[in-house]
Design a protein around this motif. Structure first.
Motif, mmCIF file in Angstrom:
data_model
loop_
_atom_site.group_PDB
_atom_site.id
_atom_site.type_symbol
_atom_site.label_atom_id
_atom_site.label_comp_id
_atom_site.label_asym_id
_atom_site.label_seq_id
_atom_site.Cartn_x
_atom_site.Cartn_y
_atom_site.Cartn_z
ATOM 1 N N ILE A 105 0.851 -1.181 0.000
ATOM 2 C CA ILE A 105 0.000 0.000 0.000
ATOM 3 C C ILE A 105 0.889 1.234 0.000
ATOM 4 C CG2 ILE A 105 -1.758 1.300 1.266
ATOM 5 C CD1 ILE A 105 -2.639 -1.457 2.433
ATOM 6 N N ALA A 106 0.623 2.158 -0.923
ATOM 7 C CA ALA A 106 1.363 3.421 -0.988
ATOM 8 C C ALA A 106 0.539 4.499 -0.293
ATOM 9 C CB ALA A 106 1.636 3.807 -2.428
ATOM 10 N N LEU A 107 1.152 5.171 0.648
ATOM 11 C CA LEU A 107 0.550 6.327 1.327
ATOM 12 C C LEU A 107 1.188 7.564 0.709
ATOM 13 C CD1 LEU A 107 0.937 4.958 4.954
ATOM 14 C CD2 LEU A 107 -1.039 4.711 3.436
ATOM 15 N N LYS A 108 0.364 8.447 0.181
ATOM 16 C CA LYS A 108 0.878 9.580 -0.585
ATOM 17 C C LYS A 108 0.659 10.900 0.148
ATOM 18 C CE LYS A 108 0.019 7.112 -4.883
ATOM 19 N NZ LYS A 108 -0.655 7.156 -6.190
ATOM 20 N N ASN A 109 1.528 11.849 -0.143
ATOM 21 C CA ASN A 109 1.475 13.177 0.471
ATOM 22 C C ASN A 109 1.509 13.083 1.994
ATOM 23 O OD1 ASN A 109 1.266 14.385 -2.115
ATOM 24 N ND2 ASN A 109 -0.912 13.914 -2.124
ATOM 25 N N VAL A 110 2.429 12.269 2.485
ATOM 26 C CA VAL A 110 2.606 12.063 3.922
ATOM 27 C C VAL A 110 3.372 13.241 4.505
ATOM 28 C CG1 VAL A 110 3.703 10.608 5.672
ATOM 29 C CG2 VAL A 110 2.608 9.555 3.680
ATOM 30 N N THR A 111 2.858 13.784 5.603
ATOM 31 C CA THR A 111 3.579 14.801 6.365
ATOM 32 C C THR A 111 3.631 14.347 7.817
ATOM 33 O OG1 THR A 111 1.572 16.112 6.702
ATOM 34 C CG2 THR A 111 2.977 16.733 4.852
ATOM 35 N N PHE A 112 4.805 14.455 8.417
ATOM 36 C CA PHE A 112 4.989 14.048 9.810
ATOM 37 C C PHE A 112 4.488 15.144 10.734
ATOM 38 C CE2 PHE A 112 8.034 11.479 7.449
ATOM 39 C CZ PHE A 112 7.730 10.222 7.940
ATOM 40 N N ASP A 113 3.965 14.735 11.893
ATOM 41 C CA ASP A 113 3.351 15.675 12.832
ATOM 42 C C ASP A 113 4.343 16.337 13.767
ATOM 43 O OD1 ASP A 113 1.012 14.846 11.664
ATOM 44 O OD2 ASP A 113 0.342 13.642 13.361
ATOM 45 N N ASP A 114 5.511 15.745 13.951
ATOM 46 C CA ASP A 114 6.487 16.328 14.869
ATOM 47 C C ASP A 114 7.899 15.936 14.474
ATOM 48 O OD1 ASP A 114 6.991 13.712 15.823
ATOM 49 O OD2 ASP A 114 5.703 13.949 17.548
ATOM 50 N N ILE A 115 8.844 16.578 15.120
ATOM 51 C CA ILE A 115 10.258 16.260 14.945
ATOM 52 C C ILE A 115 10.819 15.978 16.330
ATOM 53 C CG2 ILE A 115 12.526 17.091 14.208
ATOM 54 C CD1 ILE A 115 11.063 18.981 12.266
ATOM 55 N N ILE A 126 16.815 2.625 21.713
ATOM 56 C CA ILE A 126 16.042 3.823 21.382
ATOM 57 C C ILE A 126 15.121 3.535 20.195
ATOM 58 C CG2 ILE A 126 16.183 6.229 20.635
ATOM 59 C CD1 ILE A 126 18.975 6.252 22.011
ATOM 60 N N THR A 127 13.842 3.820 20.393
ATOM 61 C CA THR A 127 12.862 3.730 19.316
ATOM 62 C C THR A 127 12.172 5.081 19.194
ATOM 63 O OG1 THR A 127 11.109 2.926 20.773
ATOM 64 C CG2 THR A 127 12.454 1.262 19.658
ATOM 65 N N GLU A 128 11.674 5.351 18.011
ATOM 66 C CA GLU A 128 10.955 6.599 17.749
ATOM 67 C C GLU A 128 9.575 6.275 17.185
ATOM 68 O OE1 GLU A 128 13.950 9.979 16.321
ATOM 69 O OE2 GLU A 128 13.932 8.250 14.971
ATOM 70 N N GLN A 129 8.583 6.970 17.671
ATOM 71 C CA GLN A 129 7.248 6.929 17.082
ATOM 72 C C GLN A 129 7.100 8.190 16.247
ATOM 73 O OE1 GLN A 129 4.705 4.793 17.091
ATOM 74 N NE2 GLN A 129 5.588 3.294 18.475
ATOM 75 N N LYS A 130 6.774 8.039 14.970
ATOM 76 C CA LYS A 130 6.644 9.175 14.069
ATOM 77 C C LYS A 130 5.201 9.245 13.560
ATOM 78 C CE LYS A 130 9.622 11.293 13.107
ATOM 79 N NZ LYS A 130 9.996 12.508 13.831
ATOM 80 N N PRO A 131 4.329 10.018 14.239
ATOM 81 C CA PRO A 131 2.954 10.160 13.752
ATOM 82 C C PRO A 131 2.922 10.996 12.460
ATOM 83 C CG PRO A 131 3.300 11.543 15.680
ATOM 84 C CD PRO A 131 4.562 10.761 15.479
ATOM 85 N N PHE A 132 1.957 10.670 11.599
ATOM 86 C CA PHE A 132 1.856 11.375 10.323
ATOM 87 C C PHE A 132 0.416 11.431 9.851
ATOM 88 C CE2 PHE A 132 2.879 6.913 9.235
ATOM 89 C CZ PHE A 132 1.822 6.590 8.397
ATOM 90 N N THR A 133 0.193 12.269 8.841
ATOM 91 C CA THR A 133 -1.084 12.309 8.131
ATOM 92 C C THR A 133 -0.778 12.119 6.642
ATOM 93 O OG1 THR A 133 -0.990 14.713 7.934
ATOM 94 C CG2 THR A 133 -2.229 13.826 9.804
ATOM 95 N N PHE A 134 -1.803 11.710 5.889
ATOM 96 C CA PHE A 134 -1.674 11.555 4.446
ATOM 97 C C PHE A 134 -3.007 11.888 3.803
ATOM 98 C CE2 PHE A 134 -2.868 7.457 6.159
ATOM 99 C CZ PHE A 134 -3.817 6.946 5.285
ATOM 100 N N ASP A 135 -2.967 12.275 2.519
ATOM 101 C CA ASP A 135 -4.228 12.649 1.875
ATOM 102 C C ASP A 135 -4.550 11.856 0.613
ATOM 103 O OD1 ASP A 135 -2.698 13.769 -0.176
ATOM 104 O OD2 ASP A 135 -3.087 15.842 0.403
ATOM 105 N N ASP A 136 -3.749 10.817 0.356
ATOM 106 C CA ASP A 136 -4.025 9.954 -0.788
ATOM 107 C C ASP A 136 -3.364 8.612 -0.542
ATOM 108 O OD1 ASP A 136 -4.981 9.143 -3.257
ATOM 109 O OD2 ASP A 136 -3.528 10.295 -4.434
#
Length: 144
Positions: A105-115, A126-136
């Motif tokens: 599955i391709a998630l397109k136009n992904v932008t991460f919510d934080d740095i 060390i692990t990182e959780q990277k929340p994001f949104t996508f619109d396609d």
């Protein structure tokens, strides 16, 4: 309905992630989902409740990474410092060898919510959780 065969259950251990075509072997988890946006529709007469009408959707998710390098941090900071948003495509692949195929599955136009600049503790991987949104999105391959 066909009989369930336990060995066909798909294990997340065989999941893989690509961000902008670059494999992220340090990915240990990925979740992407669509929230259906609904609006209340009043209904008069015999029904004394509200109906719901679908008005769109919102894509969101998160990726979990074991910290082994700073490549994603570098991309995020470079975009931020240039006044732009880092926009990427994430491809999720599940290909358990015991299953009936692979799912991509391709998630397109992904932008991460934080740095995350720093987040660590002694005696802990060390692990990182990277929340994001996508619109396609696009269903590239499905398991039969």
């Amino acid at each position: 309905m066909e009989k369930m065969i336990a060995d066909k259950a798909i294990s997340g251990t065989f999941g893989e992630v690509w961000i902008d075509g670059e494999k992220f072997a340090e990915a240990t988890g990925l979740q992407a989902k669509i929230d259906i946006l609904k609006e209340d529709v009043p209904i008069c007469g015999a029904k004394n409740g509200k109906g719901k009408k679908q008005m769109g959707w919102e894509g969101k998710g998160s990726i979990e990474l074991t910290k082994v390098n700073s490549r994603l941090l570098k991309k995020q900071v470079e975009a931020l410092q240039s006044g732009k948003s880092l926009v990427v495509t994430i491809v999720s692949k599940l290909a358990d060898p015991a299953s009936n195929g692979a799912e991509r599955i391709a998630l397109k136009n992904v932008t991460f919510d934080d740095i995350s600049l720093a987040d660590w503790s002694a005696n802990k991987i060390i692990t990182e959780q990277k929340p994001f949104t996508f619109d396609d999105f696009e269903l590239l391959d499905l398991i039969s």
